[in-house]
Enzyme design. Structure first.
Site, short mmCIF file in Angstrom:
data_model
loop_
_atom_site.label_atom_id
_atom_site.label_comp_id
_atom_site.label_asym_id
_atom_site.label_seq_id
_atom_site.Cartn_x
_atom_site.Cartn_y
_atom_site.Cartn_z
N CYS A 166 0.85 -1.20 0.00
CA CYS A 166 0.00 0.00 0.00
C CYS A 166 0.88 1.24 0.00
O CYS A 166 2.11 1.15 0.06
CB CYS A 166 -0.92 0.01 1.22
N CYS B 33 35.83 -23.25 -11.42
CA CYS B 33 34.78 -23.59 -10.46
C CYS B 33 34.14 -22.30 -9.95
O CYS B 33 34.58 -21.20 -10.27
CB CYS B 33 35.35 -24.40 -9.29
N ASP C 24 -3.89 -10.95 -19.93
CA ASP C 24 -4.62 -9.78 -20.40
C ASP C 24 -5.53 -10.25 -21.55
O ASP C 24 -5.25 -11.26 -22.19
CB ASP C 24 -3.62 -8.72 -20.89
N ASP D 78 0.74 -7.41 -23.33
CA ASP D 78 1.39 -6.83 -24.49
C ASP D 78 1.43 -5.31 -24.50
O ASP D 78 2.23 -4.72 -25.22
CB ASP D 78 0.69 -7.30 -25.77
N ASP E 111 -0.01 -2.87 -19.43
CA ASP E 111 0.32 -4.14 -18.78
C ASP E 111 1.68 -4.10 -18.09
O ASP E 111 2.00 -5.01 -17.33
CB ASP E 111 0.32 -5.28 -19.80
#
Length: 990
Positions: A51, A133, A647, A866, A870
């Site tokens: 919030c 490593c 969406d 898209d 969004d």
């Protein structure tokens, strides 16, 4: 570059770049610039905020830090934007303050795209050789991050690459390379994010006079700041002022100034990296074959020759104080130990000087112990006559096996980076430039290197050739195969004003295109950057491996010492019978062999390779299947996805709205009604407005939909059939209002009309409800406070939407649809695709809140979208998946990019993530099994019962095979096949 490089400094190199960074929080750039260059800006991902009170709490905590000038927190984006004085506060203090306030904080990496950021930070790539490593990676990263002027450092074991963000005014790339070498590793600079630099191969330099001529030409070329010429490789590096001249001007200036004597070839940085990978692989193969050819005779002398009387007699022939076989073993192994194995001593020495330990330390320690013991045993035998067994073959075979593992790793690295190589190969090598005179008339053509194309160039694209760069068609018409980007095999018509993408194939007619995006800004370059960044990234699971590897070496050394003293003390105290000892052996020799085996077998290189090799292969496989993955953390989160939130518009639907129904509720003629609506909508750029314009024009003139990129308002302006419009305004989320021929017109949803006091008759309401229940959007039209008509607009579902939703359910993933559309339309669409959980009439900011409501239960949530609206939801989701045809901001906010804009790739992304982490778990099993099982055996745990021991040379083979098994396990992912929907749905087609 080589020491023979000539260095001519013309002017001071500026640290700032020309590129601009696209951010979600970019409203403070100008203010930051005003605050002074001594300030720095970072962005921090903050999780746990729910919030406005949370965001205020974070802002307060940040502003309380001495040195923080400004702090802004974006709740929806889970980000904090902080401007501070780096001389007073460090990055860690900022993240610690957020965590102390009760939230999780993660410093966001600076952009790795090929450009400099506004603060003068350059991102440089370095080849780092000798890493074996995760402990090596941690050592290099730790040293780099401590260097003054270094903002960030990321090192990847699988690619042997390091990305370093640094301030060139404080530290140079040579200083960084020297720091890496001081840490015990090899280093060479690859490329940086400076847009004002070009690397060229020079052909035609045959002597000192030619080199001086080249330097003279560059010194006189206006705009050149600095250049370096390496006479060994004939590579020329030029730094120039992009506001004065471009890269093509540099090439033309040098070739013209030499009257054609010099020929300059642009060096593609990715091609150069590939050639270095090949060079490294060839070097490792030469070292391995040399070591093997010297080690095999040593093994034969120990195992085979005693069975052949003639050869054995030659070996035991006394030659001075030693036998001939001892002399031969000593000579051969000395070459292997200190000639071929010199690299292990150099790397181990540098690592120890920097207070770190790595695999080189273990190799050097194990081989030296075997070699020194064997030499001492020979000398002791010559003096005392008591000949103990020697273990020269242990040193030779251990070095051979380690080099074999390194060679196989270089081969694996070449295979796993195949995706980038394939992407680079998509780009054309040359382009045809149309040469114009001062009046803009085309006077000729010229073939140029595609890397020298500049924005604004007019290029000719012949049939059957590749489009050289992103641009816009200015002449001609043709069909283009864009499957390399979209995955769709159907050719796309390209006419004037159509956008074309570099690397796509022109099929039929000739085209003239104007270059709009060049260099790192092209679609292909951004795809390469995404794949490369993902392969550089680390999955969270790798942190565990890094931690284990960082403490593994001292633990192994301790275990080895305990093994030695345990066996030695037990033997001296009579803890085991003397018949256990080897022939002519003693307790010291017996105990030392167990200790050396422990050191040799416990190298943690396989543990460090377990995650990065799998992530690297997976990102390459994903790119080949149209799914771009932005990092290992995205892979790890995606395999845990519980909910996928879709969406609606442009994601589940095609995003191509079409008017299906137009009904007039008054005596007005249909044509007059459509003319009125089209006139009002002509000033709007909304997709629904374009659909209405298309429908109206088709009604009046029976036109087919336009395939060009011209806006409908431009076409309508010259058509002559629209009415005059004034006082036009857009009401977001409601519709539009304007005056058409002096009459007030409202076009939009119920809310728009209700707020303006317009009553909606029952017959109109029933008509709109009917539209909505059939998954269509109803648009109401009112004139002078009277409803005169309505339009029904449908956005067809993508053909694969319903099957993908069912497939996700079969995979145990719950699909959810979130849309700003009304409830009736939303429910109708959801029913058609098979989604049970629907959230309608949700504002863009509310999508992020929906996501958080599912995250509260600890579930991993993915968002597929898209549009710009969004992007907050994509950023808020644990895994954001952006449709490839979507907006740049949406793609920037997501972790996955579905390049083909096909929903089937959502299933591919999740399935690939699951299979990748299943492979990673197998990798850890392979890596740990050797140590868990073999270390006790190497330490002699089974010797008292089964007389089972693990000689040091066998331990070396096991250590090498652990790395080989992990690399081969990761490469198995290259056999990945995307799931067929028929398999997922268990559909059998007769």
């Amino acid at each position: 570059m080589a020491p023979s490089m000539r260095d001519v400094q013309l002017t001071e190199v500026a640290g700032d770049g020309a590129g601009e960074e696209v951010r979600l929080l970019d409203s403070y750039d100008e203010e930051e610039e005003k605050l002074g260059e001594n300030l720095r800006r970072i962005q921090v991902r903050v999780t746990g905020m729910t919030c406005a009170a949370c965001s205020n709490s974070v802002e307060g905590a940040l502003m309380s830090i001495n040195g923080v000038v400004k702090a802004t927190v974006a709740l929806l984006q889970n980000k904090a934007d902080v401007i501070f004085d780096p001389s007073l506060v460090k990055d860690d203090e900022i993240t610690n303050a957020i965590e102390d306030a009760g939230f999780e904080a993660e410093l966001l990496s600076e952009p790795t795209a090929s450009r400099t950021n506004p603060h003068g930070t350059v991102v440089g790539q370095f080849i780092i050789g000798g890493m074996t490593c995760a402990a090596c990676v941690n050592s290099v990263e730790g040293i780099l991050k401590q260097l003054p002027g270094v903002r960030k450092a990321v090192v990847a074991l699988a690619t042997s690459l390091g990305e370093v963000g640094y301030d060139p005014s404080i530290i140079s790339k040579d200083d960084i390379a020297n720091a890496i070498e001081d840490a015990g590793f090899e280093s060479s600079f690859v490329q940086s994010s400076e847009q004002d630099k070009i690397v060229l191969g020079v052909v035609g330099i045959s002597g000192e006079m030619d080199a001086q001529l080249l330097e003279g030409i560059l010194s006189k070329l206006h705009g050149v700041k600095h250049f370096l010429f390496d006479r060994v490789s004939s590579e020329l590096e030029v730094v120039f002022d992009p506001e004065v001249l471009g890269s093509r001007s540099v090439v033309d200036g040098v070739e013209g100034g030499s009257s054609g004597k010099f020929k300059l070839l642009v060096k593609n940085p990715y091609t150069r990296m590939a050639s270095r990978d090949l060079e490294e692989s060839s070097k490792m193969f030469r070292l391995f074959t040399a070591s093997l050819s010297l080690s095999v005779p040593v093994i034969l002398m120990r195992v085979v020759c005693p069975q052949i009387p003639l050869l054995y007699a030659l070996l035991i022939w006394q030659c001075g104080p030693f036998q001939m076989g001892d002399w031969l073993k000593w000579a051969l192994v000395t070459v292997v130990q200190f000639g071929i194995g010199k690299r292990f001593y150099v790397a181990a020495g540098r690592a120890l000087r920097n207070g770190s330990t790595n695999m080189d330390v273990l190799v050097a320690l194990g081989t030296t112990a075997s070699y020194v013991y064997s030499v001492c045993a020979l000398l002791y035998g010559a003096i005392s006559g008591f000949w103990s067994p020697t273990y020269f073959e242990t040193s030779a075979m251990l070095i051979t096996f380690v080099l074999l593992g390194k060679y196989l790793e270089t081969l694996a690295k070449g295979k796993t980076s195949g995706a980038i190589k394939k992407l680079v190969e998509l780009a054309p090598a040359t382009a045809i430039l149309l040469v114009k005179d001062k009046g803009g008339k085309v006077v000729g053509e010229r073939e140029i290197d595609a890397l020298l194309i500049q924005a604004g160039d007019i290029l000719k694209v012949l049939p059957g050739t590749k489009v050289p760069v992103d641009g816009v068609v200015v002449w001609g018409s043709s069909h283009v195969n864009e499957s390399m980007v979209t995955g769709e095999s159907a050719p796309v018509l390209k006419e004037i004003n159509s956008v074309v993408i570099g690397g796509t194939i022109n099929l039929h007619g000739s085209l003239h295109i104007q270059a709009t995006k060049v260099g790192s800004n092209t679609v292909l370059s951004q795809i390469i950057s995404l794949v490369e960044t993902a392969q550089m990234s680390k999955a969270p699971i790798q942190k565990f491996a890094d931690y284990i590897a960082s403490i593994f070496v001292p633990v192994v050394i301790t275990m080895s010492l305990l093994t030695f003293f345990g066996w030695y003390v037990a033997g001296v105290l009579g803890g085991y019978p003397e018949e256990w000892l080897p022939e002519n052996g003693n307790y010291f020799v017996f105990s030392l062999m167990f200790a050396i085996s422990v050191v040799v077998i416990a190298c943690p290189c396989a543990l460090g390779l377990a995650t990065p090799t799998a992530v690297m292969v997976a990102t390459g496989v994903g790119a080949n299947n149209g799914v771009l993955i932005k990092g290992g953390d995205a892979l790890e989160m995606a395999q845990k996805i519980r909910y996928v939130i879709f969406d609606k518009t442009g994601t589940l639907t095609q995003g191509k709205a079409k008017v299906t129904t137009a009904k007039v509720f008054t005596e007005m003629d249909r044509g007059e009604f459509l003319t009125l609506v089209a006139s009002a909508e002509a000033s709007s750029e909304h997709p629904l407005a374009k659909a209405i314009m298309e429908y109206a024009r088709h009604f009046h003139f029976f036109d087919e939909p336009s395939d060009t990129d011209q806006s409908y308002s431009e076409q309508a302006k010259f058509s002559g059939w629209l009415q005059d419009v004034s006082d036009f305004s857009v009401l977001p989320g409601k519709g539009i209002q304007c005056s058409v021929d002096g009459k007030w017109v409202l076009i939009g949803n119920r809310k728009l009309l209700t707020e303006n006091g317009i009553a909606i008759p029952s017959n109109v309401e029933n008509f709109v409800v009917e539209l909505e229940e059939s998954a269509k959007t109803g648009i109401l039209v009112a004139r002078d406070n009277v409803v005169i008509g309505a339009l029904g607009i449908a956005d067809p579902l993508k053909r694969e939407a319903a099957v993908v939703v069912e497939g996700l359910i079969k995979m145990g993933v719950q699909p959810i649809m979130v849309t700003g559309d009304n409830w009736r339309t939303a429910r109708a669409v959801a029913k058609e695709v098979g989604i049970q959980d629907v959230r309608a009439e949700v504002l863009p900011a509310g999508k992020a809140e929906v996501i958080r409501s599912f995250q509260k239960g600890g579930s991993v949530v993915a968002m597929v979208g898209d549009g710009i609206n969004d992007s907050p939801a994509l950023a808020a989701a644990d895994v954001g998946m952006a449709i490839g045809a979507g907006t740049d901001i949406a793609i920037e906010a997501a972790e996955y990019v579905l390049m083909r804009s096909n929903l089937e790739d959502v299933i591919t992304a999740i399935d690939l993530s699951r299979k990748t982490f299943a492979r990673i778990r197998w990798n850890y099993i392979f890596a740990m099994a050797y140590n868990v099982i073999a270390i006790p055996v190497a330490a002699g745990a089974l010797f008292p019962l089964l007389r089972l021991e693990l000689p040091p040379w066998v331990a070396g083979a096991c250590m090498a095979m652990s790395s080989v098994s992990v690399v081969c396990s990761s490469l198995y992912l290259k056999r990945y096949k995307k799931p067929r929907l028929t398999t997922i749905l268990e559909i059998t087609i007769e």
